[in-house]
Design an enzyme around this catalytic site. Structure first.
Site, short mmCIF file in Angstrom:
data_model
loop_
_atom_site.label_atom_id
_atom_site.label_comp_id
_atom_site.label_asym_id
_atom_site.label_seq_id
_atom_site.Cartn_x
_atom_site.Cartn_y
_atom_site.Cartn_z
N HIS A 1 5.85 -2.67 -105.63
CA HIS A 1 5.06 -3.24 -104.40
C HIS A 1 4.25 -4.71 -104.66
O HIS A 1 3.92 -4.39 -105.82
CB HIS A 1 4.35 -2.31 -103.74
CG HIS A 1 3.66 -2.49 -102.56
ND1 HIS A 1 4.42 -2.75 -101.22
CD2 HIS A 1 2.33 -3.01 -102.20
CE1 HIS A 1 3.60 -3.05 -100.40
NE2 HIS A 1 2.44 -3.19 -100.83
N GLU B 1 29.67 -20.13 -98.14
CA GLU B 1 28.57 -20.77 -99.25
C GLU B 1 28.52 -22.14 -98.91
O GLU B 1 27.21 -22.79 -98.76
CB GLU B 1 29.02 -20.60 -100.66
CG GLU B 1 29.00 -19.14 -100.92
CD GLU B 1 29.36 -18.86 -102.29
OE1 GLU B 1 29.12 -17.86 -102.63
OE2 GLU B 1 30.08 -19.55 -103.10
N CYS C 1 31.36 -21.56 -109.66
CA CYS C 1 30.43 -20.87 -109.55
C CYS C 1 29.22 -21.68 -110.13
O CYS C 1 28.26 -21.54 -109.34
CB CYS C 1 30.49 -19.52 -110.53
SG CYS C 1 31.81 -18.73 -110.74
P1 NDP Z 1 38.54 -15.83 -99.12
O1 NDP Z 1 39.85 -14.99 -99.35
O2 NDP Z 1 37.24 -15.21 -99.69
O3 NDP Z 1 38.59 -16.37 -97.94
C1 NDP Z 1 39.86 -17.12 -97.22
C2 NDP Z 1 39.24 -17.17 -95.80
O4 NDP Z 1 40.43 -18.10 -95.19
C3 NDP Z 1 39.32 -16.00 -94.92
O5 NDP Z 1 38.16 -16.06 -94.01
C4 NDP Z 1 40.57 -15.93 -94.19
O6 NDP Z 1 40.60 -15.38 -92.85
C5 NDP Z 1 41.14 -17.56 -94.05
N1 NDP Z 1 42.31 -17.74 -94.09
C6 NDP Z 1 43.22 -17.44 -94.90
N2 NDP Z 1 44.55 -18.04 -94.47
C7 NDP Z 1 44.38 -18.50 -93.37
C8 NDP Z 1 45.11 -19.27 -92.48
N3 NDP Z 1 46.36 -19.56 -92.61
N4 NDP Z 1 44.53 -19.93 -91.26
C9 NDP Z 1 43.26 -19.75 -91.01
N5 NDP Z 1 42.01 -18.99 -91.81
C10 NDP Z 1 42.63 -18.45 -93.05
O7 NDP Z 1 38.86 -17.35 -100.04
P2 NDP Z 1 38.01 -18.37 -100.55
O8 NDP Z 1 38.77 -19.43 -100.66
O9 NDP Z 1 36.73 -18.47 -99.89
O10 NDP Z 1 37.49 -17.81 -102.01
C11 NDP Z 1 38.53 -17.44 -102.93
C12 NDP Z 1 38.28 -16.31 -103.61
O11 NDP Z 1 37.27 -16.96 -104.69
C13 NDP Z 1 37.37 -15.55 -103.25
O12 NDP Z 1 38.05 -14.32 -102.56
C14 NDP Z 1 36.36 -14.84 -104.26
O13 NDP Z 1 37.26 -13.88 -105.08
C15 NDP Z 1 36.28 -16.22 -105.17
N6 NDP Z 1 35.04 -16.77 -105.00
C16 NDP Z 1 33.78 -15.97 -105.43
C17 NDP Z 1 32.58 -16.52 -105.21
C18 NDP Z 1 31.40 -15.65 -105.37
O14 NDP Z 1 31.51 -14.57 -106.15
N7 NDP Z 1 30.18 -15.86 -104.79
C19 NDP Z 1 32.38 -17.69 -104.49
C20 NDP Z 1 33.62 -18.32 -104.31
C21 NDP Z 1 34.74 -17.87 -104.45
P3 NDP Z 1 40.90 -13.82 -92.77
O15 NDP Z 1 39.72 -13.14 -93.20
O16 NDP Z 1 41.07 -13.60 -91.30
O17 NDP Z 1 42.07 -13.32 -93.81
#
Ligand code: NDP
Length: 460
Positions: free
Chosen positions: A437, A184, A48
């Site tokens: 506003h 992001e 973060c």
């Molecule tokens: P996310 O779970 O948000 O997203 C993972 C992405 O990877 C999804 O789009 C998913 O697709 C895709 N994916 C998963 N497995 C595969 C695969 N085998 N092949 C291709 N695509 C795949 O994970 P992040 O890594 O982005 O972040 C992890 C966590 O960290 C978040 O869930 C959040 O909780 C936290 N975080 C929070 C932030 C914030 O508060 N601003 C910032 C960064 C992280 P699909 O949707 O199809 O499953």
């Protein structure tokens, strides 16, 4: 003689572990915390906080454009990646130092070592030739990036961990994933002048967010020049003389200097000795009850290692609830309902409560209030970025089930909206609030016309 060396041994000095350790130590308990990396955990060291600095750095690209329209004359702006990294690292070191000081001031002992459970009360401090015992143990080791290890060429890709320390700013970058981190970083690196291609397997980015929000952000990202490839994924990554080539499903090839995979994170449980203590997992994460207690009576776990809601403030609240329960005689659970979240994309997202699709799937009959508009700062400067504000309101009770904002200050706005939604605010109460506003957020309390829902499709 006390039966154990410590009343509490915490494994992991990230947000959740540090909060629990400090509160427990302040209560007079004998507390030690083990950390194998730097104190501060994912949020402070490789998540973060450095991410937000990168967001700030990257936003200047659009600020400079807007500035001209407001009458400013600027030289040709240029960005010095190394200088930024040095300042960023200085600030991260300062914050990590504050965590250390806070632990010390609370009276907790900090041990720089990997901790491994030998049984339910015994911890080996790896490399220190030391074994300690504790009455209670809290596991707060967080998560780490997940990678598809079997993919050809996976050794050439980086994860978010490395994105904070790239030696040079690449010219071209491929980012795999459509979640928080992928979105992001796509916006960050685009803002810093990198040619970015986002490759996501799904029909749209940010599964789980409201469909209007997802479509709106994808459109805004494309308007900024990010190449968003949906319904596509990596088949292999090839190293060539001129860089890397992403080979995608359907035969597409994208050349890049850096390929970043952000395909989710996994609980960091490797080498913890959980099997020796008998701690059970569920889907790879530590299974806990509402009090964050594992199946072993004297072992608890909080934060991302439990894979409940993987957000810093949630880990902090889980850690605090554990300390209240176990060291202050005040049984406390954290309520995981109505936790707001933010995506620091450009424009950013703030969301709390249900998406329209979630509400409909849960059987609610809902009215939708939706507004898309250009903020006045943009209209003046001729920018075409649009904001989106959406309310999901339950028919009959008029309770607001979800509030979604896509705007530069979306995360700031949603913090306040979250209070009202957590309290169960209704649309008439919301509307009774007078607008401030001129602001972007005033649109929230001035939406009177119901939106006729278009079928955007159920949440994928
Ligand atoms: P996310 O779970 O948000 O997203 C993972 C992405 O990877 C999804 O789009 C998913 O697709 C895709 N994916 C998963 N497995 C595969 C695969 N085998 N092949 C291709 N695509 C795949 O994970 P992040 O890594 O982005 O972040 C992890 C966590 O960290 C978040 O869930 C959040 O909780 C936290 N975080 C929070 C932030 C914030 O508060 N601003 C910032 C960064 C992280 P699909 O949707 O199809 O499953």
């Amino acid at each position: 003689m006390a039966e154990y060396d410590y009343d509490l041994f915490v494994i992991g000095a990230g947000s959740g572990g540090v909060r629990a350790a400090r509160l427990a130590a302040i209560s007079g308990a004998r507390v030690a915390v083990a950390e194998e990396h730097r104190v501060g955990g994912t949020c402070v060291i490789r998540g973060c906080v450095p991410k937000k600095f990168m967001v700030y750095a990257s936003e200047y690209a659009s600020h400079f454009k807007t500035a001209k329209a407001y009458g400013w004359t600027l030289g040709e702006p240029s960005f010095d990646w190394s200088a930024f990294l040095a300042e960023k690292d200085k600030e991260i070191a300062r914050l990590s130092g504050i965590y250390v000081t806070n632990l010390q001031n609370a009276g907790a002992e900090l041990v720089h070592a990997k901790a491994r459970l030998l049984d339910a009360h015994t911890v080996e401090l790896v490399g220190k030739d030391r074994t300690v015992t504790a009455e209670k143990i809290l596991i707060a080791t967080g998560g780490r990036p997940w990678l598809p290890r079997g993919l050809e060429g996976i050794e050439h890709v980086i994860t978010s961990d490395e994105a904070f320390h790239l030696e040079r700013l690449p010219k071209r970058m491929v980012i795999a994933g459509g979640g928080y981190i992928a979105v992001e970083f796509a916006c960050i690196f685009k803002g810093l002048g990198v040619d970015v291609t986002l490759v996501h397997r799904g029909p749209n980015i940010l599964r789980g967010f409201d469909d209007h929000v997802r479509a709106h952000l994808a459109e805004e990202m494309e308007k900024k020049g990010i190449n968003v490839l949906l319904g596509s994924q990596h088949e292999k990554v090839e190293k060539t003389a001129s860089g890397l080539v992403s080979h995608l499903t359907g035969g597409a090839r994208v050349e890049a200097d850096v390929v970043l995979f952000a395909l989710g994170r996994e609980a960091y449980v490797e080498g913890l000795g959980l099997e020796k203590a008998g701690v059970e997992l569920t889907d790879g994460a530590i299974a806990v009850d509402a009090y964050s207690r594992t199946n072993v009576a004297n072992i608890w776990a909080v934060g991302d290692v439990t894979n409940r809601i993987n957000l810093t403030p949630v880990a902090i609240r889980e850690g605090a609830a554990f300390a209240q329960t176990e060291f202050y005689g005040n049984p406390t659970t954290f309520d995981h309902e109505m936790v707001a979240s933010a995506v620091f994309s450009q424009p950013a997202i703030g969301a709390v409560g249900m998406s329209e699709a979630e509400a409909r799937h849960a059987g609610h009959k809902v009215d939708i209030y939706l507004s898309r508009f250009r903020a006045m700062k943009n209209t003046f400067a001729g920018g075409d970025e649009r904001a989106l504000i959406k309310l999901v309101v339950e028919q009959g009770s008029e309770r607001i089930l979800g509030c979604h904002v896509v705007a530069p200050d979306g995360p700031e706005i949603i913090q306040m909206a979250a209070i009202a939604l957590k309290m169960g605010v209704t649309k008439p109460q919301w509307d009774a609030t007078c607008a401030v506003h001129p602001t972007l957020a005033e649109e929230l309390v001035t939406m009177r016309e119901k939106h006729v829902p278009q079928e955007l499709g159920a949440a994928a």
